[in-house]
Design an enzyme around this catalytic site. Structure first.
Site, PDB file in Angstrom:
ATOM      1  N   CYS A  74      -2.005  15.454   3.086  1.00 34.46           N
ATOM      2  CA  CYS A  74      -0.783  14.737   3.406  1.00 34.46           C
ATOM      3  C   CYS A  74      -0.659  14.653   4.924  1.00 34.46           C
ATOM      4  O   CYS A  74      -1.605  14.267   5.601  1.00 34.46           O
ATOM      5  CB  CYS A  74       0.419  15.403   2.734  1.00 34.46           C
ATOM      6  SG  CYS A  74       1.898  14.374   2.670  1.00 34.46           S
ATOM      7  N   ILE A  75       0.451  15.063   5.515  1.00 29.22           N
ATOM      8  CA  ILE A  75       0.643  15.002   6.961  1.00 29.22           C
ATOM      9  C   ILE A  75       0.029  16.213   7.668  1.00 29.22           C
ATOM     10  O   ILE A  75      -0.129  16.204   8.892  1.00 29.22           O
ATOM     11  CB  ILE A  75       2.149  14.854   7.314  1.00 29.22           C
ATOM     12  CG1 ILE A  75       2.355  14.502   8.801  1.00 29.22           C
ATOM     13  CG2 ILE A  75       2.921  16.121   6.953  1.00 29.22           C
ATOM     14  CD1 ILE A  75       1.725  13.214   9.252  1.00 29.22           C
TER      15      ILE A  75
END
Length: 165
Positions: A74-75
């Protein structure tokens, strides 16, 4: 409280991240999500001017220095980009394709600005940097269905385990 929430999700006792050492684990996984952008760093509020909390920076640098594999989804790859940018890690934060499918693609330019080499990957693919022993996948950087996200995360973990010696 991050520790209380982690304990609730894990349904058990958790330890403070400051207690994690390279001797205690063969690898480390940073699952990402808004918590990585807000609680593990200041990316959510500061973007390219972000900082990473010292405990996280110590873990990422320590595992890298010990030659132990790490995975980020994800991030969370933005953490590796910030901490290890001088090592030129190869990471993915997804794609610069259709903005409605990839709404957070601006993070790719931020990671490049930190020195990371960025590869565009689909939600089910992984980016494997064998030199730095880092595996990444886009996860929820993509507006997809849960099973699509899970496929990529499962692939990330499988590749991470191949790097564990």
């Amino acid at each position: 409280n991050v520790l209380a929430e982690a304990a609730r999700i894990a349904r058990g006792q958790v330890k403070d991240l400051s207690e994690l050492t390279t001797d205690a684990a063969d690898a480390v996984v940073f699952p990402g999500g808004f918590g990585a952008a807000k609680n593990l760093s200041s990316f959510a509020s500061k973007g390219g001017e972000m900082t990473v909390i010292p405990e996280v920076e110590k873990v990422i640098s320590g595992f890298h220095g010990a030659g132990k594999p790490q995975a980020f989804c994800c991030i969370a790859p933005i953490l590796a980009a910030k901490v290890l940018g001088d090592k030129k890690p190869t990471l993915t934060l997804g794609s610069t394709g259709a903005a409605e499918q990839w709404p957070y693609q601006g993070a790719i330019d931020v990671a490049k600005g930190f020195g990371a080499n960025m590869e565009e990957k689909s939600v089910s693919e992984v980016c494997k940097d064998e030199v730095n022993k880092i595996v990444t996948t886009p996860a929820y950087m993509y507006e997809g269905k849960f099973h699509e996200i899970q496929d990529g995360v499962g692939n990330m973990i499988a590749e991470l385990l191949k790097l564990v010696k």
